[in-house]
Design a protein around this motif. Structure first.
Motif, PDB file in Angstrom:
ATOM      1  N   ASP A   8       0.819  -1.220   0.000  1.00 52.45           N
ATOM      2  CA  ASP A   8       0.000   0.000   0.000  1.00 52.45           C
ATOM      3  C   ASP A   8       0.848   1.263   0.000  1.00 52.45           C
ATOM      4  O   ASP A   8       0.713   2.122   0.873  1.00 52.45           O
ATOM      5  N   ASP A  50      -2.007  -1.918  -4.142  1.00 56.27           N
ATOM      6  CA  ASP A  50      -2.123  -0.465  -3.993  1.00 56.27           C
ATOM      7  C   ASP A  50      -0.738   0.165  -4.157  1.00 56.27           C
ATOM      8  O   ASP A  50      -0.291   0.990  -3.358  1.00 56.27           O
ATOM      9  N   ASN A  80      -6.848  -2.635  -5.048  1.00 56.51           N
ATOM     10  CA  ASN A  80      -8.031  -1.961  -5.579  1.00 56.51           C
ATOM     11  C   ASN A  80      -7.739  -0.549  -6.074  1.00 56.51           C
ATOM     12  O   ASN A  80      -8.501   0.002  -6.860  1.00 56.51           O
ATOM     13  N   HIS A  81      -6.638   0.067  -5.631  1.00 55.05           N
ATOM     14  CA  HIS A  81      -6.293   1.399  -6.135  1.00 55.05           C
ATOM     15  C   HIS A  81      -5.462   1.326  -7.413  1.00 55.05           C
ATOM     16  O   HIS A  81      -5.213   2.358  -8.040  1.00 55.05           O
ATOM     17  N   HIS A 154      -4.260  -9.114  -2.310  1.00 54.45           N
ATOM     18  CA  HIS A 154      -4.362  -7.784  -1.691  1.00 54.45           C
ATOM     19  C   HIS A 154      -5.385  -7.751  -0.558  1.00 54.45           C
ATOM     20  O   HIS A 154      -5.111  -7.210   0.525  1.00 54.45           O
ATOM     21  N   HIS A 193      -3.985  -3.937   2.017  1.00 59.48           N
ATOM     22  CA  HIS A 193      -5.303  -3.308   1.950  1.00 59.48           C
ATOM     23  C   HIS A 193      -5.753  -2.616   3.228  1.00 59.48           C
ATOM     24  O   HIS A 193      -6.321  -1.540   3.173  1.00 59.48           O
TER      25      HIS A 193
END
Ligand SMILES: [Fe+2]
Ligand SMILES: [Fe+2]
Length: 264
Positions: A8, A50, A80-81, A154, A193
């Motif tokens: 992340d 991420d 997810n990013h 993730h 995450h």
């Protein structure tokens, strides 16, 4: 074998801050310097998603420039990013990434086998793996049921109790648990995450989540808690493997601290 885990990073285009407050790009540089300064060099770095914040090519260009400083081999999975196609294009030289579809892969070059799952759902923030991915996972795990194995994805496959994170959790983890539960050589499931370290017994193994190199999600367990994060101490994880001890996971904080002091 020593496996480092970074997660992340939420890299931004050069000169821009993450959420307007965190210099996530500088913090990745500090994380890389931290890994280089360890008294035992990691053999491999796992980057659990991420990588960037909005999934745009200018962010990936910044990420690659920063990651070019890393002298240790590294493997990436999306979060997810990330956005799948810009991610794939940015890491086109990482030959282990599939050329289309979800980026599941398996690396057999080390004493520990790394099985990577792409739990992202394009355009959405929760995690999920379709049946084809689960079928690939079962076939992959069946192909070597002896070698110590780490699985990474993730999204942690459980509700963590922080309500605003659970909104974006991995959905329908039971089929994934069923597969992993059928194998006894899976020593860890590594996730990102949640921007915190968490542990859970799950599917006959241990799920371990990694802090972020940038912000820390607020530890708010009230069902009505408002989402928030802190510039808490950034950290990475160091997973130490040997045949006798198995896998021992350490949290390693990134930054300058008083010491070292003589232990005696
Ligand atoms: Fe994140
Ligand atoms: Fe995420």
């Amino acid at each position: 074998m020593l496996i480092a885990q970074l997660s992340d990073m939420h890299i931004r285009p050069k000169g821009q801050l993450y959420h307007g407050v965190a210099d996530s790009n500088r913090m990745l540089t500090e994380a890389i310097r931290h890994l280089h300064s360890l008294d035992r060099s990691p053999d491999l770095v796992l980057v659990t998603g991420d990588v960037v914040d909005e999934g745009n090519p200018d962010e990936y260009a910044a990420a690659r420039e920063l990651l070019a400083e890393l002298t240790i081999p590294y493997l990436v999975i999306p979060g997810n990013h990330d956005r799948r196609e810009p991610f794939r294009a940015a890491f086109a030289d990482h030959a282990y990434l599939p050329e289309s579809g979800p980026m599941h892969y398996c690396i057999d070059d080390y004493p520990v086998r790394i099985v990577a799952l792409d739990s992202t759902v394009p355009g959405l923030h929760h995690g999920y793996i379709e049946q084809a991915g689960l079928d690939w996972l079962r076939t992959t795990l069946e192909s070597n049921q002896v070698k110590p194995t780490v699985v990474m994805l993730h999204h942690p496959p459980f509700a963590c109790g922080i309500p605003y994170m659970d909104t974006y959790r991995y959905l329908e983890p039971e089929p994934l648990a069923k597969i992993l539960g059928d194998f006894d050589n899976i020593h860890l499931v590594l996730c990102g995450h949640v921007h915190r370290q968490m542990l859970r017994r799950w599917a006959g193994t241990i799920v371990c989540t990694c802090p972020s190199t940038t912000t820390e999600i607020a530890l708010r367990l009230s069902p009505n808690a408002n989402p928030a994060s802190f510039l808490g101490p950034p950290a990475c994880l160091l997973h130490l493997w040997d045949d006798k001890q198995g896998m021992v996971s350490h949290t390693s904080y990134i930054g300058g601290f008083q010491g070292p002091f003589d232990f005696a």
